[in-house]
Design a protein around this motif. Sequence first.
Motif, PDB file in Angstrom:
ATOM      1  N   ILE A  28       0.840  -1.200   0.000  1.00 37.89           N
ATOM      2  CA  ILE A  28       0.000   0.000   0.000  1.00 37.89           C
ATOM      3  C   ILE A  28       0.877   1.253   0.000  1.00 37.89           C
ATOM      4  CG2 ILE A  28      -1.659   1.324   1.372  1.00 37.89           C
ATOM      5  CD1 ILE A  28      -2.908  -1.485   2.080  1.00 37.89           C
ATOM      6  N   SER A  29       1.926   1.266   0.785  1.00 40.25           N
ATOM      7  CA  SER A  29       2.840   2.415   0.805  1.00 40.25           C
ATOM      8  C   SER A  29       3.495   2.637  -0.556  1.00 40.25           C
ATOM      9  CB  SER A  29       3.929   2.216   1.852  1.00 40.25           C
ATOM     10  OG  SER A  29       3.377   2.257   3.137  1.00 40.25           O
ATOM     11  N   GLN A  30       3.828   1.539  -1.228  1.00 39.66           N
ATOM     12  CA  GLN A  30       4.486   1.623  -2.534  1.00 39.66           C
ATOM     13  C   GLN A  30       3.547   2.158  -3.612  1.00 39.66           C
ATOM     14  OE1 GLN A  30       6.069  -2.089  -3.942  1.00 39.66           O
ATOM     15  NE2 GLN A  30       6.765  -1.220  -5.864  1.00 39.66           N
ATOM     16  N   HIS A  31       2.263   1.816  -3.540  1.00 41.95           N
ATOM     17  CA  HIS A  31       1.337   2.112  -4.646  1.00 41.95           C
ATOM     18  C   HIS A  31       0.333   3.223  -4.352  1.00 41.95           C
ATOM     19  CE1 HIS A  31       2.958  -1.146  -6.976  1.00 41.95           C
ATOM     20  NE2 HIS A  31       2.792  -1.963  -5.949  1.00 41.95           N
ATOM     21  N   ALA A  32       0.342   3.750  -3.159  1.00 41.39           N
ATOM     22  CA  ALA A  32      -0.612   4.799  -2.799  1.00 41.39           C
ATOM     23  C   ALA A  32       0.043   6.167  -2.923  1.00 41.39           C
ATOM     24  CB  ALA A  32      -1.104   4.566  -1.376  1.00 41.39           C
ATOM     25  N   PRO A  33      -0.715   7.196  -3.075  1.00 41.59           N
ATOM     26  CA  PRO A  33      -2.169   7.183  -3.224  1.00 41.59           C
ATOM     27  C   PRO A  33      -2.577   6.908  -4.667  1.00 41.59           C
ATOM     28  CG  PRO A  33      -1.398   9.441  -3.193  1.00 41.59           C
ATOM     29  CD  PRO A  33      -0.173   8.553  -2.996  1.00 41.59           C
ATOM     30  N   LEU A  34      -3.646   6.169  -4.804  1.00 42.07           N
ATOM     31  CA  LEU A  34      -4.214   5.862  -6.123  1.00 42.07           C
ATOM     32  C   LEU A  34      -5.182   6.980  -6.480  1.00 42.07           C
ATOM     33  CD1 LEU A  34      -4.455   3.844  -8.457  1.00 42.07           C
ATOM     34  CD2 LEU A  34      -6.271   2.704  -7.166  1.00 42.07           C
ATOM     35  N   SER A  35      -5.012   7.534  -7.644  1.00 47.31           N
ATOM     36  CA  SER A  35      -5.852   8.638  -8.098  1.00 47.31           C
ATOM     37  C   SER A  35      -7.321   8.247  -8.142  1.00 47.31           C
ATOM     38  CB  SER A  35      -5.413   9.075  -9.500  1.00 47.31           C
ATOM     39  OG  SER A  35      -6.351   9.972 -10.057  1.00 47.31           O
ATOM     40  N   SER A  36      -8.167   9.195  -7.805  1.00 48.64           N
ATOM     41  CA  SER A  36      -9.616   8.944  -7.860  1.00 48.64           C
ATOM     42  C   SER A  36     -10.097   8.767  -9.298  1.00 48.64           C
ATOM     43  CB  SER A  36     -10.373  10.094  -7.187  1.00 48.64           C
ATOM     44  OG  SER A  36     -10.128  11.304  -7.874  1.00 48.64           O
ATOM     45  N   TYR A  37      -9.260   9.113 -10.258  1.00 45.21           N
ATOM     46  CA  TYR A  37      -9.624   8.978 -11.675  1.00 45.21           C
ATOM     47  C   TYR A  37      -9.352   7.578 -12.219  1.00 45.21           C
ATOM     48  CZ  TYR A  37      -9.823  14.038 -11.446  1.00 45.21           C
ATOM     49  OH  TYR A  37     -10.138  15.323 -11.106  1.00 45.21           O
ATOM     50  N   ILE A  38      -8.706   6.745 -11.429  1.00 45.91           N
ATOM     51  CA  ILE A  38      -8.356   5.399 -11.869  1.00 45.91           C
ATOM     52  C   ILE A  38      -9.159   4.383 -11.071  1.00 45.91           C
ATOM     53  CG2 ILE A  38      -6.503   3.690 -12.045  1.00 45.91           C
ATOM     54  CD1 ILE A  38      -4.530   6.027 -12.200  1.00 45.91           C
ATOM     55  N   ALA A  73     -10.005   1.548  -0.543  1.00 50.60           N
ATOM     56  CA  ALA A  73     -10.017   2.678   0.390  1.00 50.60           C
ATOM     57  C   ALA A  73      -8.632   2.959   0.948  1.00 50.60           C
ATOM     58  CB  ALA A  73     -11.016   2.412   1.514  1.00 50.60           C
ATOM     59  N   ARG A  74      -7.917   1.913   1.301  1.00 53.62           N
ATOM     60  CA  ARG A  74      -6.572   2.114   1.860  1.00 53.62           C
ATOM     61  C   ARG A  74      -5.619   2.682   0.826  1.00 53.62           C
ATOM     62  NH1 ARG A  74      -4.083  -2.311   5.538  1.00 53.62           N
ATOM     63  NH2 ARG A  74      -2.513  -0.668   5.627  1.00 53.62           N
ATOM     64  N   LEU A  75      -5.729   2.227  -0.425  1.00 59.98           N
ATOM     65  CA  LEU A  75      -4.845   2.744  -1.466  1.00 59.98           C
ATOM     66  C   LEU A  75      -5.142   4.206  -1.785  1.00 59.98           C
ATOM     67  CD1 LEU A  75      -4.703  -0.303  -3.871  1.00 59.98           C
ATOM     68  CD2 LEU A  75      -2.737   0.819  -2.831  1.00 59.98           C
ATOM     69  N   ARG A  76      -6.355   4.616  -1.618  1.00 62.54           N
ATOM     70  CA  ARG A  76      -6.722   6.004  -1.941  1.00 62.54           C
ATOM     71  C   ARG A  76      -6.427   6.958  -0.797  1.00 62.54           C
ATOM     72  NH1 ARG A  76      -8.831   5.616  -6.897  1.00 62.54           N
ATOM     73  NH2 ARG A  76      -9.859   3.657  -7.410  1.00 62.54           N
ATOM     74  N   SER A  77      -6.428   6.469   0.426  1.00 65.22           N
ATOM     75  CA  SER A  77      -6.224   7.366   1.566  1.00 65.22           C
ATOM     76  C   SER A  77      -4.781   7.406   2.053  1.00 65.22           C
ATOM     77  CB  SER A  77      -7.136   6.957   2.731  1.00 65.22           C
ATOM     78  OG  SER A  77      -6.775   5.683   3.225  1.00 65.22           O
ATOM     79  N   ALA A  78      -3.980   6.420   1.685  1.00 66.35           N
ATOM     80  CA  ALA A  78      -2.596   6.364   2.124  1.00 66.35           C
ATOM     81  C   ALA A  78      -1.715   7.195   1.200  1.00 66.35           C
ATOM     82  CB  ALA A  78      -2.117   4.920   2.143  1.00 66.35           C
TER      83      ALA A  78
END
Length: 79
Positions: A28-38, A73-78
């Motif tokens: 999650i740390s490596q891949h976040a934050p994930l854009s809300s557009y994806i 949720a975790r990917l978008r908030s981290a």
Amino acid sequence: MDSVFHPLSDLFAQLGLPSSADEIDAFISQHAPLSSYIALADAPFWSEAQAGFIRESLEMDADWVEAVDHLDARLRSAG
């Protein structure tokens, strides 16, 4: 019909990823934050099979959907 609860560790194992709590946090740390557009399934870090599993879980409201939503949720908030 009873639904089955799958923790994130089970989802990561299902996706063929390391699944300890520390490994999940590192992913999650490596891949976040994930854009809300994806959309989660369209994120560039999934293999085709992983993306398909996530997409199918969401579309079919499968037993995995709660774990997938939690990961989303975790990917978008981290980050």
